[in-house]
Design a protein around this motif. Structure first.
Motif, PDB file in Angstrom:
ATOM      1  N   LEU A  90       0.824  -1.217   0.000  1.00  0.00           N
ATOM      2  CA  LEU A  90       0.000   0.000   0.000  1.00  0.00           C
ATOM      3  C   LEU A  90       0.852   1.257   0.000  1.00  0.00           C
ATOM      4  O   LEU A  90       0.574   2.212  -0.742  1.00  0.00           O
ATOM      5  N   GLN A  91       1.884   1.254   0.849  1.00  0.00           N
ATOM      6  CA  GLN A  91       2.725   2.453   0.934  1.00  0.00           C
ATOM      7  C   GLN A  91       3.372   2.764  -0.417  1.00  0.00           C
ATOM      8  O   GLN A  91       3.397   3.905  -0.847  1.00  0.00           O
ATOM      9  N   VAL A  92       3.826   1.715  -1.092  1.00  0.00           N
ATOM     10  CA  VAL A  92       4.479   1.916  -2.381  1.00  0.00           C
ATOM     11  C   VAL A  92       3.487   2.428  -3.429  1.00  0.00           C
ATOM     12  O   VAL A  92       3.721   3.445  -4.086  1.00  0.00           O
ATOM     13  N   ILE A  93       2.349   1.753  -3.543  1.00  0.00           N
ATOM     14  CA  ILE A  93       1.408   2.132  -4.616  1.00  0.00           C
ATOM     15  C   ILE A  93       0.808   3.515  -4.354  1.00  0.00           C
ATOM     16  O   ILE A  93       0.613   4.301  -5.275  1.00  0.00           O
ATOM     17  N   LEU A  94       0.548   3.831  -3.087  1.00  0.00           N
ATOM     18  CA  LEU A  94      -0.065   5.140  -2.808  1.00  0.00           C
ATOM     19  C   LEU A  94       0.931   6.283  -3.026  1.00  0.00           C
ATOM     20  O   LEU A  94       0.556   7.348  -3.510  1.00  0.00           O
TER      21      LEU A  94
ATOM     22  N   SER B 191     -16.499   6.197   0.525  1.00  0.00           N
ATOM     23  CA  SER B 191     -15.430   5.191   0.632  1.00  0.00           C
ATOM     24  C   SER B 191     -14.712   4.886  -0.676  1.00  0.00           C
ATOM     25  O   SER B 191     -13.623   4.339  -0.657  1.00  0.00           O
ATOM     26  N   GLY B 192     -15.327   5.224  -1.799  1.00  0.00           N
ATOM     27  CA  GLY B 192     -14.756   4.770  -3.061  1.00  0.00           C
ATOM     28  C   GLY B 192     -15.199   3.354  -3.353  1.00  0.00           C
ATOM     29  O   GLY B 192     -15.977   3.093  -4.258  1.00  0.00           O
ATOM     30  N   LYS B 193     -14.710   2.429  -2.554  1.00  0.00           N
ATOM     31  CA  LYS B 193     -15.021   1.020  -2.766  1.00  0.00           C
ATOM     32  C   LYS B 193     -16.452   0.695  -2.292  1.00  0.00           C
ATOM     33  O   LYS B 193     -16.944   1.306  -1.351  1.00  0.00           O
TER      34      LYS B 193
ATOM     35  N   ILE C 200      -6.367  -3.973   1.593  1.00  0.00           N
ATOM     36  CA  ILE C 200      -5.634  -3.042   0.731  1.00  0.00           C
ATOM     37  C   ILE C 200      -6.484  -2.308  -0.312  1.00  0.00           C
ATOM     38  O   ILE C 200      -6.296  -1.136  -0.523  1.00  0.00           O
ATOM     39  N   SER C 201      -7.416  -3.001  -0.966  1.00  0.00           N
ATOM     40  CA  SER C 201      -8.157  -2.297  -2.018  1.00  0.00           C
ATOM     41  C   SER C 201      -9.032  -1.207  -1.416  1.00  0.00           C
ATOM     42  O   SER C 201      -9.205  -0.134  -1.994  1.00  0.00           O
ATOM     43  N   SER C 202      -9.580  -1.464  -0.249  1.00  0.00           N
ATOM     44  CA  SER C 202     -10.404  -0.456   0.404  1.00  0.00           C
ATOM     45  C   SER C 202      -9.569   0.764   0.799  1.00  0.00           C
ATOM     46  O   SER C 202      -9.997   1.914   0.618  1.00  0.00           O
ATOM     47  N   VAL C 203      -8.366   0.535   1.325  1.00  0.00           N
ATOM     48  CA  VAL C 203      -7.515   1.654   1.766  1.00  0.00           C
ATOM     49  C   VAL C 203      -7.072   2.487   0.560  1.00  0.00           C
ATOM     50  O   VAL C 203      -7.089   3.720   0.587  1.00  0.00           O
ATOM     51  N   ARG C 204      -6.733   1.796  -0.533  1.00  0.00           N
ATOM     52  CA  ARG C 204      -6.316   2.520  -1.733  1.00  0.00           C
ATOM     53  C   ARG C 204      -7.459   3.410  -2.249  1.00  0.00           C
ATOM     54  O   ARG C 204      -7.257   4.578  -2.564  1.00  0.00           O
ATOM     55  N   ASP C 205      -8.664   2.841  -2.301  1.00  0.00           N
ATOM     56  CA  ASP C 205      -9.800   3.619  -2.795  1.00  0.00           C
ATOM     57  C   ASP C 205     -10.129   4.783  -1.862  1.00  0.00           C
ATOM     58  O   ASP C 205     -10.530   5.858  -2.316  1.00  0.00           O
TER      59      ASP C 205
ATOM     60  N   ILE D   4      -1.406   5.462   7.020  1.00  0.00           N
ATOM     61  CA  ILE D   4      -1.311   5.533   5.563  1.00  0.00           C
ATOM     62  C   ILE D   4      -2.240   6.621   5.026  1.00  0.00           C
ATOM     63  O   ILE D   4      -1.871   7.406   4.164  1.00  0.00           O
ATOM     64  N   LEU D   5      -3.455   6.689   5.553  1.00  0.00           N
ATOM     65  CA  LEU D   5      -4.413   7.678   5.035  1.00  0.00           C
ATOM     66  C   LEU D   5      -4.213   9.057   5.669  1.00  0.00           C
ATOM     67  O   LEU D   5      -4.713  10.053   5.154  1.00  0.00           O
ATOM     68  N   SER D   6      -3.498   9.086   6.773  1.00  0.00           N
ATOM     69  CA  SER D   6      -3.225  10.294   7.548  1.00  0.00           C
ATOM     70  C   SER D   6      -4.412  11.250   7.698  1.00  0.00           C
ATOM     71  O   SER D   6      -4.334  12.441   7.406  1.00  0.00           O
ATOM     72  N   ILE D   7      -5.518  10.675   8.166  1.00  0.00           N
ATOM     73  CA  ILE D   7      -6.638  11.500   8.633  1.00  0.00           C
ATOM     74  C   ILE D   7      -7.042  10.972  10.009  1.00  0.00           C
ATOM     75  O   ILE D   7      -6.776   9.810  10.318  1.00  0.00           O
ATOM     76  N   PRO D   8      -7.647  11.832  10.855  1.00  0.00           N
ATOM     77  CA  PRO D   8      -7.945  11.397  12.221  1.00  0.00           C
ATOM     78  C   PRO D   8      -8.972  10.260  12.276  1.00  0.00           C
ATOM     79  O   PRO D   8      -9.883  10.183  11.454  1.00  0.00           O
TER      80      PRO D   8
END
Lengths: 95, 276
Positions: free
Chosen positions: A20-24, B14-16, B151-156, B205-209
């Motif tokens: 995740l860190q890499v792709i983001l 959420s995107g996903k 992972i797919s949820s976090v990316r979205d 990773i998302l850096s929001i509260p």
């Protein structure tokens, strides 16, 4: 062979985190996560507002991509009164 | 007009798909209403409405959001008052297949009218990053990003955060949309054994509260089977407590985050919940 693999289960979460860190990092750079735009916008507004009376919502800042070139586009609605009486001027004239 | 309200508009996004937006909208809306706030939950998923089912109001839908936008009904005709809480209302989406029925101007008018009538307006966004999702977030003061520890949820979610900074009215005025992360379907046991992303992984990773963490639970499906928001169906269950705490944090209360745990039976406690 690690002890963990004897149980047939590896820790997969660290792999997920790394992927995740890499792709983001990659995606944020290419889509230009708009924090950059919003920070630039604030600075641009602050500079212009020092000279002419404008409001934050009068300024639009966009980055468009055309093939390999990025174009920064700044649009600003400037009311005629903004030029005639810039901030600070009113105070000076009142003397 | 005396006593005119000025609601906070929230988008649940959420995107996903399938991460729990609609469940969370119903649960948070009901939790806020339980605490005495006047709440409207609004379904923006045109063509695929489901918030009516989660609220148990599917047979009471007469008019919907699109009818209001097109002028075929007024807002008070379309709002459905909850049978359990009289300060909780639902504005259903339309089942039309024409997604263009949702117009920018129409949405702006409805949101502005809702603001005057309620304390909280909670918009349930459709999945994706298309028009419907953008219109759902457009007028939000505050966004709740629903993510699963996957992972797919976090990316979205990351994409959606970018969209909130670019496409909302607040962003266009140079103001920020307050963003809160709500992690759903979290499994403490699996995270503990390194099989699932940790809460800190996702929020870093998302850096929001972080607004809250809702545990994976069978109670959520039971509540949706019954058409009762989980926070009204079984307020003592682990997911309901997580939603109730999250709703209070939204109101500014400081409530420490305790990792929610399912009530486990004797065997489950001894065998890490995987005994089956």
């Amino acid at each position: 062979m690690s002890i963990l693999s004897l149980f047939g289960r590896k820790k997969s979460a660290p792999v997920a985190r790394e992927r995740l860190q890499v792709i983001l990092a990659h995606e944020r750079a290419s889509t230009g996560r708009s924090e950059l735009i919003s920070r630039m916008r604030q600075d641009i507004v602050a500079v212009i507002a020092r000279h002419v009376g404008i409001k934050s919502e009068d300024v639009s800042v966009k980055i468009n991509r055309r093939d390999a070139v990025f174009i920064l586009r700044i649009d600003m609605d400037m009311p005629s009164t903004a030029i005639e009486s810039p901030p600070g001027d009113a105070a000076r004239h009142s003397f | 007009m005396v006593n005119q309200k000025q609601a906070k508009v929230v988008v649940v996004t959420s995107g996903k798909g399938g991460v729990g937006k609609t469940t969370s909208t119903a649960a948070l809306g009901a939790a806020l209403a339980r605490d005495g706030h006047k709440v409207a939950v609004v379904d923006f998923d045109i063509g695929l409405r489901n918030l009516d089912l989660m609220m148990g109001a599917e047979r009471r839908v007469i008019y919907d959001l699109i009818n209001v936008i097109q002028g075929n009904a007024n807002l008070s005709q379309a709002l459905i008052r909850d049978k359990r809480l009289d300060n909780l209302y639902l504005l259903p989406a339309s089942q039309t297949r024409d997604k263009n029925a949702l117009t920018e101007k129409g949405v702006a008018q409805v949101m502005s009218d809702l603001r005057k009538k309620f304390d909280w307006v909670i918009c349930d966004s459709p999945a994706g990053i298309e028009r419907g999702a953008v219109l759902a977030m457009k007028h939000a003061d505050l966004a709740i990003i629903i993510a699963n520890p996957e992972i797919s949820s976090v990316r979205d979610s990351d994409r959606i955060i970018g969209l909130l900074d670019a496409k909302t009215e607040r962003a266009k005025k140079g103001q920020e949309v307050e963003k809160h992360l709500l992690i759903t379907r979290f499994d403490t046991t699996r995270a503990g054994t390194g099989e699932m992303l940790e809460i800190d992984d996702v929020s870093d990773i998302l850096s929001i509260p972080l607004l809250g963490v809702v545990p994976e639970s069978k109670d959520v499906l039971s509540a949706s089977n019954l058409g009762v928001p989980i926070t009204l169906c079984d307020a003592d269950s682990a997911p309901a407590r997580a939603y109730i705490d999250s709703a209070r944090r939204l109101c500014g209360e400081e409530i420490p985050l305790i990792l929610p745990e399912e009530k486990k039976g004797f065997f489950a406690q001894w065998f890490g919940g995987k005994a089956a």
